[in-house]
Scaffold this motif. Structure first.
Motif, mmCIF file in Angstrom:
data_model
loop_
_atom_site.group_PDB
_atom_site.id
_atom_site.type_symbol
_atom_site.label_atom_id
_atom_site.label_comp_id
_atom_site.label_asym_id
_atom_site.label_seq_id
_atom_site.Cartn_x
_atom_site.Cartn_y
_atom_site.Cartn_z
ATOM 1 N N SER A 1 0.834 -1.198 0.000
ATOM 2 C CA SER A 1 0.000 0.000 0.000
ATOM 3 C C SER A 1 0.867 1.246 0.000
ATOM 4 O O SER A 1 2.063 1.193 0.315
ATOM 5 C CB SER A 1 -0.897 0.015 1.239
ATOM 6 N N CYS A 2 0.248 2.368 -0.305
ATOM 7 C CA CYS A 2 0.933 3.661 -0.282
ATOM 8 C C CYS A 2 1.267 4.013 1.169
ATOM 9 O O CYS A 2 0.387 4.003 2.032
ATOM 10 C CB CYS A 2 0.026 4.732 -0.884
ATOM 11 N N ARG A 3 2.528 4.324 1.426
ATOM 12 C CA ARG A 3 2.937 4.663 2.779
ATOM 13 C C ARG A 3 2.327 5.990 3.231
ATOM 14 O O ARG A 3 2.135 6.223 4.415
ATOM 15 C CB ARG A 3 4.458 4.715 2.891
ATOM 16 N N ALA A 4 1.968 6.851 2.293
ATOM 17 C CA ALA A 4 1.400 8.153 2.650
ATOM 18 C C ALA A 4 -0.073 8.076 3.023
ATOM 19 O O ALA A 4 -0.506 8.701 3.982
ATOM 20 C CB ALA A 4 1.593 9.147 1.513
ATOM 21 N N CYS A 5 -0.866 7.300 2.270
ATOM 22 C CA CYS A 5 -2.318 7.312 2.503
ATOM 23 C C CYS A 5 -2.932 5.943 2.767
ATOM 24 O O CYS A 5 -4.107 5.857 3.116
ATOM 25 C CB CYS A 5 -3.033 7.981 1.330
ATOM 26 N N GLY A 6 -2.171 4.868 2.566
ATOM 27 C CA GLY A 6 -2.681 3.530 2.844
ATOM 28 C C GLY A 6 -3.452 2.872 1.715
ATOM 29 O O GLY A 6 -3.940 1.752 1.866
ATOM 30 N N ALA A 7 -3.571 3.516 0.557
ATOM 31 C CA ALA A 7 -4.303 2.926 -0.566
ATOM 32 C C ALA A 7 -3.548 1.718 -1.118
ATOM 33 O O ALA A 7 -2.324 1.749 -1.246
ATOM 34 C CB ALA A 7 -4.491 3.956 -1.673
ATOM 35 N N GLU A 8 -4.287 0.662 -1.449
ATOM 36 C CA GLU A 8 -3.665 -0.519 -2.050
ATOM 37 C C GLU A 8 -3.082 -0.157 -3.409
ATOM 38 O O GLU A 8 -3.725 0.519 -4.216
ATOM 39 C CB GLU A 8 -4.691 -1.632 -2.217
ATOM 40 N N LEU A 9 -1.855 -0.643 -3.674
ATOM 41 C CA LEU A 9 -1.184 -0.356 -4.940
ATOM 42 C C LEU A 9 -0.795 -1.613 -5.713
ATOM 43 O O LEU A 9 -1.081 -1.735 -6.893
ATOM 44 C CB LEU A 9 0.080 0.477 -4.682
ATOM 45 N N PHE A 10 -0.098 -2.531 -5.032
ATOM 46 C CA PHE A 10 0.427 -3.729 -5.689
ATOM 47 C C PHE A 10 0.212 -4.946 -4.798
ATOM 48 O O PHE A 10 0.037 -4.812 -3.598
ATOM 49 C CB PHE A 10 1.943 -3.586 -5.948
ATOM 50 N N ARG A 11 0.268 -6.119 -5.408
ATOM 51 C CA ARG A 11 0.198 -7.388 -4.670
ATOM 52 C C ARG A 11 1.488 -8.157 -4.927
ATOM 53 O O ARG A 11 2.091 -8.044 -5.992
ATOM 54 C CB ARG A 11 -1.017 -8.200 -5.105
ATOM 55 N N SER A 12 1.875 -8.945 -3.944
ATOM 56 C CA SER A 12 3.125 -9.703 -4.056
ATOM 57 C C SER A 12 3.110 -10.673 -5.230
ATOM 58 O O SER A 12 4.174 -11.041 -5.740
ATOM 59 C CB SER A 12 3.399 -10.457 -2.757
ATOM 60 N N THR A 13 1.927 -11.056 -5.695
ATOM 61 C CA THR A 13 1.840 -11.997 -6.818
ATOM 62 C C THR A 13 2.367 -11.402 -8.122
ATOM 63 O O THR A 13 2.649 -12.144 -9.063
ATOM 64 C CB THR A 13 0.388 -12.473 -7.021
ATOM 65 N N THR A 14 2.502 -10.062 -8.191
ATOM 66 C CA THR A 14 3.038 -9.431 -9.401
ATOM 67 C C THR A 14 4.460 -8.904 -9.190
ATOM 68 O O THR A 14 5.008 -8.253 -10.075
ATOM 69 C CB THR A 14 2.143 -8.278 -9.893
ATOM 70 N N LYS A 15 5.057 -9.187 -8.041
ATOM 71 C CA LYS A 15 6.422 -8.733 -7.746
ATOM 72 C C LYS A 15 7.404 -9.725 -8.357
ATOM 73 O O LYS A 15 7.181 -10.925 -8.350
ATOM 74 C CB LYS A 15 6.633 -8.641 -6.235
ATOM 75 N N PHE A 16 8.498 -9.211 -8.913
ATOM 76 C CA PHE A 16 9.514 -10.084 -9.488
ATOM 77 C C PHE A 16 10.904 -9.499 -9.270
ATOM 78 O O PHE A 16 11.053 -8.316 -8.985
ATOM 79 C CB PHE A 16 9.239 -10.350 -10.976
ATOM 80 N N HIS A 17 11.911 -10.340 -9.387
ATOM 81 C CA HIS A 17 13.302 -9.915 -9.213
ATOM 82 C C HIS A 17 13.845 -9.392 -10.534
ATOM 83 O O HIS A 17 14.128 -10.159 -11.445
ATOM 84 C CB HIS A 17 14.162 -11.075 -8.704
ATOM 85 N N SER A 18 13.983 -8.078 -10.616
ATOM 86 C CA SER A 18 14.504 -7.457 -11.833
ATOM 87 C C SER A 18 15.996 -7.151 -11.701
ATOM 88 O O SER A 18 16.636 -6.799 -12.682
ATOM 89 C CB SER A 18 13.748 -6.165 -12.128
ATOM 90 N N HIS A 19 16.512 -7.246 -10.479
ATOM 91 C CA HIS A 19 17.921 -6.968 -10.192
ATOM 92 C C HIS A 19 18.307 -5.531 -10.545
ATOM 93 O O HIS A 19 19.443 -5.269 -10.907
ATOM 94 C CB HIS A 19 18.834 -7.987 -10.893
ATOM 95 N N CYS A 20 17.344 -4.608 -10.431
ATOM 96 C CA CYS A 20 17.604 -3.203 -10.747
ATOM 97 C C CYS A 20 17.888 -2.370 -9.496
ATOM 98 O O CYS A 20 18.301 -1.227 -9.602
ATOM 99 C CB CYS A 20 16.430 -2.605 -11.525
ATOM 100 N N GLY A 21 17.637 -2.947 -8.312
ATOM 101 C CA GLY A 21 17.909 -2.213 -7.079
ATOM 102 C C GLY A 21 16.686 -1.682 -6.368
ATOM 103 O O GLY A 21 16.804 -1.118 -5.276
ATOM 104 N N TRP A 22 15.521 -1.830 -6.982
ATOM 105 C CA TRP A 22 14.269 -1.376 -6.376
ATOM 106 C C TRP A 22 13.231 -2.483 -6.530
ATOM 107 O O TRP A 22 13.323 -3.299 -7.455
ATOM 108 C CB TRP A 22 13.754 -0.106 -7.069
ATOM 109 N N PRO A 23 12.214 -2.510 -5.671
ATOM 110 C CA PRO A 23 11.141 -3.492 -5.852
ATOM 111 C C PRO A 23 10.500 -3.308 -7.227
ATOM 112 O O PRO A 23 10.269 -2.178 -7.656
ATOM 113 C CB PRO A 23 10.136 -3.148 -4.754
ATOM 114 N N SER A 24 10.253 -4.415 -7.902
ATOM 115 C CA SER A 24 9.661 -4.371 -9.239
ATOM 116 C C SER A 24 8.394 -5.209 -9.285
ATOM 117 O O SER A 24 8.347 -6.307 -8.738
ATOM 118 C CB SER A 24 10.653 -4.897 -10.273
ATOM 119 N N PHE A 25 7.396 -4.666 -9.950
ATOM 120 C CA PHE A 25 6.104 -5.324 -10.127
ATOM 121 C C PHE A 25 5.760 -5.251 -11.606
ATOM 122 O O PHE A 25 6.118 -4.285 -12.276
ATOM 123 C CB PHE A 25 5.016 -4.604 -9.325
ATOM 124 N N TYR A 26 5.043 -6.256 -12.131
ATOM 125 C CA TYR A 26 4.672 -6.180 -13.541
ATOM 126 C C TYR A 26 3.295 -5.569 -13.754
ATOM 127 O O TYR A 26 2.916 -5.301 -14.904
ATOM 128 C CB TYR A 26 4.830 -7.517 -14.272
#
Length: 138
Positions: free
Chosen positions: A51-76
């Motif tokens: 969720s958004c750390r500022a307002c708590g709105a849902e943004l992404f789910r772990s099921t779309t997270k992947f390892h892109s090796h770019c240095g930041w969390p990545s979601f498709y």
């Protein structure tokens, strides 16, 4: 891509500063970027909802997270397209697509396409950890 003029959650700069840490404020409200490979969620594999750390709105789910090796969390993909706002960003001498929370307008990161990742969307939502809060699935 468009920029909303009003958001469901609005606060003054002073209210945002008192609600967020200096690092959170810099990223979420001033569009800064955390250093690569330093974020809390870069390598996290915990199942849950981001969720958004500022307002708590849902943004992404772990099921779309992947390892892109770019240095930041990545979601498709975001959890729904309505949860994020995409805006053309021409800063830093390049054209990119900024990702913001559609609920409060906070800067989250950028989305990139056509990089060849083996994901269903061929998109990489490159998101600052400090802009997210993970609620693990129980």
């Amino acid at each position: 891509m468009s920029e909303q003029s009003t958001y469901k959650v609005t606060k003054s700069d002073e209210e945002w500063r008192s609600a967020l840490s200096p690092a959170e404020y810099a990223v979420l409200r001033e569009a800064a970027t955390e250093r690569p490979f330093t974020g809390e969620y870069n390598d996290t594999e915990t199942e849950g909802v981001y969720s958004c750390r500022a307002c708590g709105a849902e943004l992404f789910r772990s099921t779309t997270k992947f390892h892109s090796h770019c240095g930041w969390p990545s979601f498709y993909a975001p959890s729904t397209d309505d949860n994020v706002e995409l805006i053309q960003d021409t800063s830093m001498g390049m054209v990119r697509t900024e990702v913001r929370c559609a609920n409060c307008g906070s800067h989250l990161g950028h989305v990139f396409e056509g990089e060849g990742y083996p994901t269903p969307t061929d998109q990489r939502y490159c998101i600052n950890s400090v802009s997210l809060k993970l609620a693990p699935t129980e």
